[in-house]
Design an enzyme around this catalytic site. Structure first.
Site: not given
Length: 700
Positions: A672, A637, A473, A553
C-alpha cells in the site's frame, strides 16, 4: 536551470497520435451479476479479484508491458529520474529517543532503501548501528515497522513487513550482547509489542488460507503473550472476543508495569478503552468507555493519575485526568478544555505538559503545567507542522519542524530558558528559499469554507498556463498538514504548482469536519475537491489542460470519483492504490473497518444507492472522454487489494472515448506504500511525473 517548455505544435499532435495508438490488452468479460435490494449490478471483471490465478497474472503482465512501453518512450523520463535521485540524496535524521539507558534515532545517508537505526550514549553522541533493515533483504523490500524496548533495557523486539504487506513478523535482540535471539513471531498485524516481565504481548490473526494471505477477510484478532526463549506455538492466548470478530484489540503497558490499557476499535470511528491494575494478581480489565464514536488515548501515567486525550463530548479534543478509583469516562476530570482549535497531540516531558494544536492545518505547540494552566507557546520557525518528543522524567526535549519546501529540521528545546537550539538541519540539493507557500480559502458547492495550501517558485505568473498538481485525501479523520516530499521538488523547480486541499472528512477542524465527509455526506468531499480545481482555474493558476489530480488510498477513491463526475475538468488523473469498488470493498482483508466512514452496500437500500452513485467503478460510462489516467497499485497491497485498481482500469480502458491514454502501473514486491524501498519510490514518481507532463504536452 531546468524548466518546463511548451512543445511545438507538431510535437503536441504527435503526442495525441501516440495516445490514440495505445493498444490495450483484451480483457475478458464474464456474466457476473449481483443483486442489491432488487437492483441488478453487473461485475464483468469479477475474475480479476482472484489475484493468484494464472489468468490474472497474465493480464497483469500484459498491462504492465503496455504501461512500460508507453513510459519508456517519454523522452525526458530518465532525466526526471536523475533529478529525483539528486533531490532525495540528503541525510535524513530522526528525532533522538531515550529508551531505558540509551538513545536511539534513525538515519538515512541519502539513497539508502531503508533508514538505519542507531544507538548512542547521549543525544548527538557517537552513533553505533543498532539495526540495519537494508541487510534484511537484497532489494530493500523488508521494512522495519517498529522497535519496542523492554522496560529493564535488556531486550528489544522489532517488527518487519515484507514486500509492503501489512503482515508483521517479530524478532528479538538481546541488547547486552547485540545478538539476534531465536524468537520469531508470524502473522501479527496492526500490532506493537507491549512488554511485561520477560515477554511481550502482540496482536495477530490465525494463519491465513494458503494462497490468500493478501486478499481474505481478516477476522478474529487475538492478543498473545510471548515469553522470551520459547517458540510461538507455546505463546499464551491472553485475550479474544469471538462475539466481535471484526474488531481490533491491542494492549499497552506503562513504563512502571503497573497499568495495562487495552484498545478496542474497528466498529465505528473511535475506540473503547479498558484498564487493568497489574499490581493486583488476577485483576481483570475495567471498561472505561462505551461510546465507540469517540477516541480515547492515554497520554501518560504519573503519581497515580492517568492523563487521557479524547474527543468525548469535545469534538475538537480536550485533555482529561483520572485514576483507578474513577475509571468511567463520565467521572474523569477536565484538565485542559476544548478550544476553537483541534488538540492534535499531548505529551508529558520533563514534568510539563506539551500540547500540540492544529490551527487551519498548521501546528502550534504550548507548554502547560501538570495542573492544566498554560505557561507559554513554543515559538516555531514559521508556518508548518511540528511534533514534540521527550520523556516525562527527563529534561531533554526535541521538536521536528517541516514545511512544503524544507524536510524535517530537528530543534532541541530548553524547558527552563524557553529557547530552541538547532540540532539537525538536512543539507539538501536544492534551494528551499526559492519556494513560497500560501494558504487560501475557497467556498465549496454548499458554501462551506475550505482551506488549501499552494506551493511554487517565487515569481509565479498568474496567467492560467501553469501546470498544477492538486492533491487531496478527505477521510478517516486524517489531517493533511504541511509536509515535505522531495518528489515534488523537480516539478516545482521547473515551474509547476503543488496544491494540497484540506477537504472535509479529515480532522482539520475536529469531529464535525470529519463527519461532514462520511457516509451519506461523502459527496461533500468530492464537491470540495472539484471546487478547489475550479478556484485554481478561476484565479488563473492553471487551466483544464494543465491540471492534474492525485491521491492515494481513500485519496485514490477521491480522484476516481472526481474524474468520473467531472472528466472535463482535468488533463491528468493519478488514482493511487484507490478504493474503486464501493459495493464490495468490505469483502476483502480489513475493508470492513472502513464502514464507519463509507457505510456498506448491505446497510440499506438508501446506502447502496448512495454508494453506487459515486463508486468510481460503477460511474464509468462508455462514450465519455476521460482524462489521461495512470492507475497505480501493487501485488502485495493487502490494505486496498489490487482488484479495485484492476477492475477500474479494465472498465476505464473499455469506456474511454477520447485520445488520452488509460494505463495501470502494477508494482511487484510492494504494498500500500508503507515501507516501500526508496529506489522503488523514485522509479514510481519518475513514471508519474513523466506521465503528467507528457499528457499536458510539456517536457522536462
Amino acid at each position: 536551470m531546468k524548466k518546463i517548455v511548451i512543445m511545438a505544435m507538431a510535437m503536441m499532435t504527435a503526442g495525441g497520435m501516440h495516445a490514440q495508438q495505445v493498444k490495450y490488452p483484451d480483457t475478458r468479460k464474464d456474466g457476473t451479476v449481483d443483486e442489491y435490494f432488487g437492483v441488478k449490478v453487473a461485475d464483468p471483471y469479477r475474475w480479476l479479484e482472484d489475484d493468484r490465478s494464472a489468468e490474472t497474472a497474465a493480464w497483469v503482465e500484459a498491462e504492465n508491458k503496455v504501461t512500460n512501453d508507453y513510459l519508456r518512450q517519454i523522452p525526458f523520463r530518465d532525466k526526471l529520474l536523475k533529478r529525483l535521485k539528486e533531490v532525495a540524496d540528503y541525510q535524513k535524521v530522526g528525532v533522538p529517543s531515550w529508551r531505558y539507558g540509551k538513545w536511539y534515532f534513525s538515519r538515512n545517508d541519502g539513497l539508502q532503501n531503508q533508514s538505519v537505526v542507531y544507538e548512542s550514549d547521549t543525544p548527538g553522541g557517537t552513533p553505533r548501528v543498532f539495526l540495519d533493515p537494508n541487510k534484511l533483504s537484497t532489494d530493500g523490500t523488508v521494512a522495519l515497522k517498529g522497535i519496542y524496548h523492554s522496560h529493564d533495557g535488556r531486550y528489544a523486539a522489532y517488527a518487519v513487513s515484507r514486500s509492503g504487506s501489512d503482515w508483521q513478523e517479530f524478532y528479538v535482540i538481546d541488547k547486552q550482547t547485540g545478538k539476534l535471539l531465536d524468537d520469531h513471531i508470524e502473522w501479527a498485524k496492526f500490532s506493537g509489542a507491549a512488554w511485561e516481565g520477560d515477554g511481550f504481548y502482540y496482536s495477530s490473526y490465525d494463519s491465513p488460507q494458503n494462497g490468500h494471505a493478501y486478499s481474505n477477510v481478516n477476522e478474529g484478532q487475538k492478543i498473545y503473550y510471548h515469553k522470551i526463549g520459547t517458540p510461538q506455538k507455546d505463546d499464551v492466548l491472553f485475550y479474544q472476543n469471538p462475539a466481535y470478530p471484526k474488531r481490533f484489540y491491542q494492549v499497552e503497558v506503562n513504563d512502571e508495569e503497573t497499568l495495562m490499557f487495552m484498545y478496542e476499535d474497528g466498529e465505528q470511528s473511535g475506540n473503547n478503552l479498558y484498564v487493568r491494575d497489574l499490581r493486583q494478581k488476577g485483576s481483570q480489565f475495567i471498561q472505561m468507555t462505551s461510546d465507540m464514536t469517540c477516541r480515547y488515548a492515554p497520554v501518560e501515567t504519573m503519581d497515580g493519575k492517568i492523563y487521557i486525550l479524547t474527543n468525548y463530548k469535545a469534538p475538537r479534543y480536550r485533555l482529561m485526568v483520572t485514576d483507578l478509583q474513577h475509571p468511567g469516562a463520565d467521572s474523569w476530570q477536565e484538565l485542559v478544555p476544548e478550544t476553537d482549535n483541534v488538540l492534535a497531540d499531548a505529551a508529558v516531558i520533563g514534568g510539563q505538559l506539551f500540547l500540540t494544536y492544529s490551527k487551519d492545518a498548521s501546528s502550534h505547540i504550548y507548554m502547560h503545567k501538570l495542573t492544566g494552566e498554560r505557561v507559554r507557546e513554543i515559538k516555531l520557525p514559521s508556518t508548518g507542522s511540528a511534533g514534540i518528543y521527550g520523556r516525562k522524567d527527563r529534561k531533554e526535549c526535541f521538536y521536528r519542524f517541516t514545511t512544503f519546501a524544507m524536510p524535517g529540521t530537528i530543534y532541541q528545546y530548553d524547558i527552563d530558558t524557553d529557547t530552541s537550539k538547532l540540532f539537525d538541519r538536512p543539507k539538501v540539493n536544492f534551494k528551499p528559499d526559492d519556494f513560497v507557500t500560501k494558504q487560501v480559502f475557497f467556498h465549496s458547492k454548499d458554501g462551506t469554507r475550505v482551506p488549501m495550501f499552494i506551493t511554487h517558485k517565487k515569481g509565479l505568473k498568474l496567467n492560467g498556463q501553469n501546470p498544477v498538481v492538486l492533491y487531496g485525501y478527505g477521510g478517516f479523520n486524517i489531517s493533511l498538514p504541511p509536509s515535505f516530499a522531495s518528489s515534488m521538488i523537480p516539478f516545482m523547480e521547473a515551474g509547476g504548482v503543488y496544491v494540497q486541499a484540506n477537504l472535509r472528512g479529515g480532522s482539520e477542524y475536529g469531529e464535525k469536519w470529519h463527519e461532514a465527509g462520511t457516509k451519506m455526506q461523502k459527496q461533500n468531499v468530492f464537491d470540495d475537491f472539484i471546487a478547489a480545481a475550479e478556484w485554481l482555474i478561476q484565479n488563473r493558476y492553471t487551466n483544464t489542460k494543465k491540471l492534474a489530480i492525485m491521491g492515494g488510498s481513500n485519496g485514490g477513491l477521491l480522484v476516481g470519483a472526481c474524474m468520473t463526475q467531472r472528466p472535463d475538468l482535468y488533463a491528468v488523473a493519478i488514482p493511487r492504490v484507490g478504493v474503486m469498488d464501493m459495493l464490495r470493498y468490505h469483502k476483502f482483508t480489513i475493508g470492513w473497518n472502513w464502514a464507519s466512514d463509507y457505510g456498506t452496500s448491505e446497510d440499506s437500500k438508501e446506502m447502496f444507492e448512495y454508494l453506487k452513485a459515486y463508486s468510481p467503478l460503477h460511474s464509468l460510462r462508455p462514450g465519455i472522454s476521460y482524462p489521461a489516467t495512470l492507475v497505480t497499485t501493487a501485488d502485495h497491497d493487502d490494505r486496498v487489494v489490487p482488484a479495485h485498481s484492476f477492475k477500474f482500469a479494465a472498465t476505464l480502458q473499455a469506456c474511454q472515448a477520447g485520445p488520452a491514454p488509460v494505463l495501470i502501473r502494477i508494482d511487484s514486491k510492494a504494498g500500500h506504500g508503507g515501507g516501500k524501498p526508496l529506489s522503488k519510490q523514485l522509479e514510481e514518481y519518475a513514471d508519474i511525473f513523466a506521465f503528467i507532463l507528457y499528457n499536458m504536452h510539456l517536457k522536462y
